[in-house]
Structures are given as C-alpha cells and as structure tokens.
Design an enzyme around this catalytic site. Structure first.
Site, short mmCIF file in Angstrom:
data_model
loop_
_atom_site.label_atom_id
_atom_site.label_comp_id
_atom_site.label_asym_id
_atom_site.label_seq_id
_atom_site.Cartn_x
_atom_site.Cartn_y
_atom_site.Cartn_z
N HIS A 116 0.84 -1.20 0.00
CA HIS A 116 0.00 0.00 0.00
C HIS A 116 0.88 1.24 0.00
O HIS A 116 1.77 1.40 0.84
CB HIS A 116 -0.91 0.02 1.22
CG HIS A 116 -1.82 1.22 1.27
ND1 HIS A 116 -2.83 1.42 0.35
CD2 HIS A 116 -1.87 2.29 2.10
CE1 HIS A 116 -3.46 2.55 0.62
NE2 HIS A 116 -2.89 3.11 1.67
N SER A 117 0.63 2.15 -0.95
CA SER A 117 1.34 3.41 -1.07
C SER A 117 2.83 3.14 -1.20
O SER A 117 3.25 2.47 -2.14
CB SER A 117 0.99 4.30 0.13
OG SER A 117 1.30 5.65 -0.14
N MET A 118 3.68 3.63 -0.29
CA MET A 118 5.10 3.33 -0.39
C MET A 118 5.33 1.82 -0.45
O MET A 118 6.24 1.35 -1.15
CB MET A 118 5.85 3.91 0.81
CG MET A 118 7.35 3.66 0.78
SD MET A 118 8.20 4.08 2.33
CE MET A 118 7.68 2.71 3.39
#
Length: 277
Positions: A116-118
C-alpha cells in the site's frame, strides 16, 4: 504504548497485542522481518508491505477477511513497532539488499505480494529482484494507492524540510486536526524515533529512480481510492510492467481506504488470489 503512523503520516497507537508466533520461522532474519498473522499453512502466502511510517500491525485481522487458503505474512520494516530501535532505511536499494534474501528463503510455494502506497513500490521492486535472481514469480501483485513506478513522482518533496516544517507536512498528510483531541497524536508524531522513520521513508520514496527491466510474469491488480489524487494515467501505466491479466479497482474513499475499507480491499485480494477476473 508504542506509536506507529497511519495512512502515510498520521500517528496512531499500535495494537497492544503481539504478532502471532509461528513455529515455521526459525531463520533469525525471517523472525526479525516477517510477522505471520495466522497459523495457517499451505495454500498461497500473501506478503504484505505497509505504507510510510506504518508497521506489520496494519494487516492484523486480514486472515479472517481474505478467507481460508491464504497465509498472511506482514513484513516488519525497521524503525517501527517492535523494530523501532532499528534505523529505518532511507534508500530502497539498501532496504532491498536486506529484504530480498529473507523473502527468497521464505518462498516455499505459491505466493503473492500486496503493498500500500510506499509499500506498493517496495513490493514491485522486491518482486523484480526475486524473479531476477531465480525465485519463482509471484502469482499476483497488488499495488495499492500508488502510480506506476515509471510515472513521474508528483507529490511534494518533504524529506529535506527542517523539522518544524516536516512535522507540519506529516500532520497535513495524516489529517491530524489542530485540536485538543489530537494532542496525544501530535506529541507522538513529534517523538524522535517516529519522526526519523517517517523522514527516512519519504526520502526512500523521493529518491527512487525507476530502471527498465523485464516485465513481471504475474497477475496485477491496482487499487485506488475514488477520492485520491493519483492521475488515472499513472494507474494505467502499471499495465506496461507485467505480462499477465490486469485490472484496476477503485474503492469509494480517499488515501486512507486500505484502513477504512478493509473488507472491500480484502475482497479484491481474495478474488484476485482465486483468479476471479
């Protein structure tokens, strides 16, 4: 209470419970990096990577949500939760140099990656390096809340800001309100270990440079929040980085959807692992 960061910056208390132990982990490096969320064996193993500042506890409860046949293993990056004393990596290359060998030894059957995300960026580059060194490819890569790695970095660069400005940037990203109800969260965010981890995470993110490589031979699902600001083209560009089936799933929420809409996200993952698209 140990503090962690939520949704790329918001400080929240980490759960008091500890990761469920597993007798399968005997390698000291695996014990340090991997947090099995259930005792299930067999089926497919899902390695999960959290967003900036967050730890393995972000995926607590996932075994019940994704259903039987999935062994959920969260990756505990240094600098957070029970690894708060370990310096966080501010270079993706340095992080992968430690993480990839651990996962290569842990892969003993079919597996998938969720980030998720990074964490999506880390999951993608981890998969590329695993395949390049001869480890079987993941069956599925789930890239959540992140544009394609070869798309331009469009976020504000914050990792080099002076501490007061950096703290305000993290509060803004996490939605920490300027009221007394959030005093404890603001104090936690100001704490040196967490702030240092967040700065390292954002530096890792901001200094990443995509290098052309062979496309991944796996299924790919891209998840995005309906109210997030990732350009649709950046999401569609993920299609160029693999050779298997591809889909984009939009969740009715913003940047925080992986935490707020856990059941919807888990259903996307469950269906993807079952090949239902």
């Amino acid at each position: 209470m140990t503090m962690t960061a939520d949704a790329d910056g918001a400080a929240t208390p980490a759960p008091r419970t500890t990761a469920i132990p597993t007798t399968a982990l005997t390698d000291p490096d695996q014990i340090r990096w991997l947090r099995d969320q259930n005792r299930r064996t067999g089926g497919i193993r899902l390695f999960c990577l959290p967003h900036a500042g967050a730890g393995a506890s972000a995926f607590r409860g996932w075994p019940e949500l994704v259903g039987p046949g999935v062994q959920v293993t969260a990756i505990q990056l240094p600098g957070r939760e029970d690894r708060i004393r370990d310096p966080a990596h501010d270079s993706l290359e340095d992080l992968l140099a430690e993480l990839v060998p651990v996962l290569a030894r842990a892969v003993d059957g079919p597996y998938a990656l969720f980030g998720h995300s990074m964490g999506a960026l880390i999951a993608f580059e981890t998969a590329r390096r695993l395949v390049a060194q001869g480890t079987p490819a993941p069956q599925h890569l789930f890239a959540s809340a992140h544009g394609a790695p070869h798309a331009p970095y469009r976020n504000r660069r914050v990792s080099t800001l002076p501490e007061p400005e950096f703290r305000r940037a993290m509060q803004s990203l996490g939605g920490i309100r300027e009221d007394s109800a959030k005093d404890s969260a603001k104090e936690a965010l100001s704490a040196s270990p967490l702030l240092s981890t967040l700065r390292a995470d954002f530096r890792l993110w901001e200094t990443y440079e995509y290098v052309d490589g062979a496309p991944l031979p796996c299924r790919l699902t891209v998840l995005s929040g309906a109210d997030d600001d990732i350009p649709p083209l950046d999401l569609a560009l993920w299609r160029e980085l693999h050779t298997g089936p591809f889909r984009i799933r939009v969740i009715d929420d913003g940047r925080h959807f992986v935490m707020r809409q856990r059941r919807q996200v888990a259903e996307v993952v469950r269906a993807g692992l079952a090949g239902e698209f």
